[in-house]
Every structure is written in C-alpha cells, then in structure tokens.
Scaffold this active site. Structure first.
Site, PDB file in Angstrom:
ATOM      1  N   GLN A  78       0.828  -1.200   0.000  1.00 20.49           N
ATOM      2  CA  GLN A  78       0.000   0.000   0.000  1.00 20.49           C
ATOM      3  C   GLN A  78       0.865   1.253   0.000  1.00 20.49           C
ATOM      4  OE1 GLN A  78      -3.380  -0.217   2.491  1.00 20.49           O
ATOM      5  NE2 GLN A  78      -4.152   1.737   1.785  1.00 20.49           N
ATOM      6  N   PHE A  79       1.202   1.723  -1.196  1.00 18.71           N
ATOM      7  CA  PHE A  79       2.042   2.913  -1.317  1.00 18.71           C
ATOM      8  C   PHE A  79       1.362   4.149  -0.756  1.00 18.71           C
ATOM      9  CE2 PHE A  79      -0.522   3.495  -5.071  1.00 18.71           C
ATOM     10  CZ  PHE A  79      -0.562   4.870  -5.278  1.00 18.71           C
ATOM     11  N   THR A  80       0.029   4.135  -0.659  1.00 19.28           N
ATOM     12  CA  THR A  80      -0.688   5.316  -0.174  1.00 19.28           C
ATOM     13  C   THR A  80      -0.418   5.612   1.302  1.00 19.28           C
ATOM     14  OG1 THR A  80      -2.688   4.032   0.278  1.00 19.28           O
ATOM     15  CG2 THR A  80      -2.523   5.069  -1.893  1.00 19.28           C
TER      16      THR A  80
END
Length: 149
Positions: A78-80
């Site tokens: 999850q890069f967010t």
C-alpha cells in the site's frame, strides 16, 4: 517503512473478482516503503510484527504475539501509506518508494515472514478489494526509522 497492523478474525483480498489471498484469524498488514528504506528496516519490521503482543492470553490481556497465539498473515502492499495531504486536498506520493524497488522490498519482507509463519498476499500494484474483519478493533501503526533493536 510503514505498516498498519490489524488484528483480524477473517480477511481476504480480491483481484478481478477472484480471491488471491485469504486468512482466518491473524494479522492484516498494510505495507508501504519509502526511499532510504534498507534491509535493516525489513528485518526490524519482521521482528516487530511477529513479536507484537496484541493477542489475548488466558486472562484476556493482550499479552501474546501471533507466533504464540497462532494464525496467519495477510500482507497487502500500500504505497498510499506515504501519501502527504498537508498542502491542498490531493495527496502527493513523492515519499513513496518507486514501484520496481518497492516490489523487491515487499517480496523480501514477505519472504522473511514466511520463514516463520503462513503468509498470504495481494498482488503488488493491482486494483485490490480488501475485506478485513478487524478483531477488537485492534489497529497499530508501526514505522521503522533510524533506530533499530
């Protein structure tokens, strides 16, 4: 490196209407990397996740790790987690590690977990639908940094 840890009764990840990872009791990990993360960060976070005492003991006190309580892990990239919305309303993701490098780190992280526990994953970079039945609810934010055990 950042990880959102959720104690889970049942969770699964779906890609294109197909379940690609599913666990019953255990932990769901939402995992993000930032430039400058190293293998030391991965090692630190693996140790932290596996020894985090957020499962109930016989007296109902959160005093057991997943290794002691049993269960498995659902790990989701999850890069967010490195989204920055301090300026304006549209988050910037410049603090997130670029995809190719992040994929390598994510794979290393999961492989090190798999040496000690069952791990299911999503698909890096895919449009995933994640269903989490949070137990408690228990949610912990872990962050690596300059200080390691």
């Amino acid at each position: 490196m950042r990880i959102v840890v959720q104690r889970s009764l049942h969770s699964r990840v779906v890609v294109k209407e197909k379940t690609v990872g599913e666990i019953s009791s255990g932990l769901v990990l939402l995992v993000g990397f930032t430039p400058g993360d190293t293998e030391k960060d991965i090692d630190y976070m693996v140790k932290k996740v596996l020894n985090l005492r957020i499962f109930d003991d016989e007296e109902g006190v959160m005093n057991k790790s997943i290794l002691e309580a049993g269960g498995s892990i659902l790990s989701i990239s999850q890069f967010t987690l490195y989204g920055d919305a301090k300026k304006g309303n549209r988050p910037s993701y410049i603090k997130a590690m670029p995809g190719k490098e992040a994929t390598e780190y994510y794979d290393k992280f999961n492989q090190k977990l798999k040496e000690q526990i069952e791990v299911q994953t999503g698909i890096f970079g895919a449009d995933m639908k994640v269903e989490i039945t949070n137990d408690g609810p228990i949610t912990i934010l872990l962050e690596s940094g300059e200080k390691h055990d």
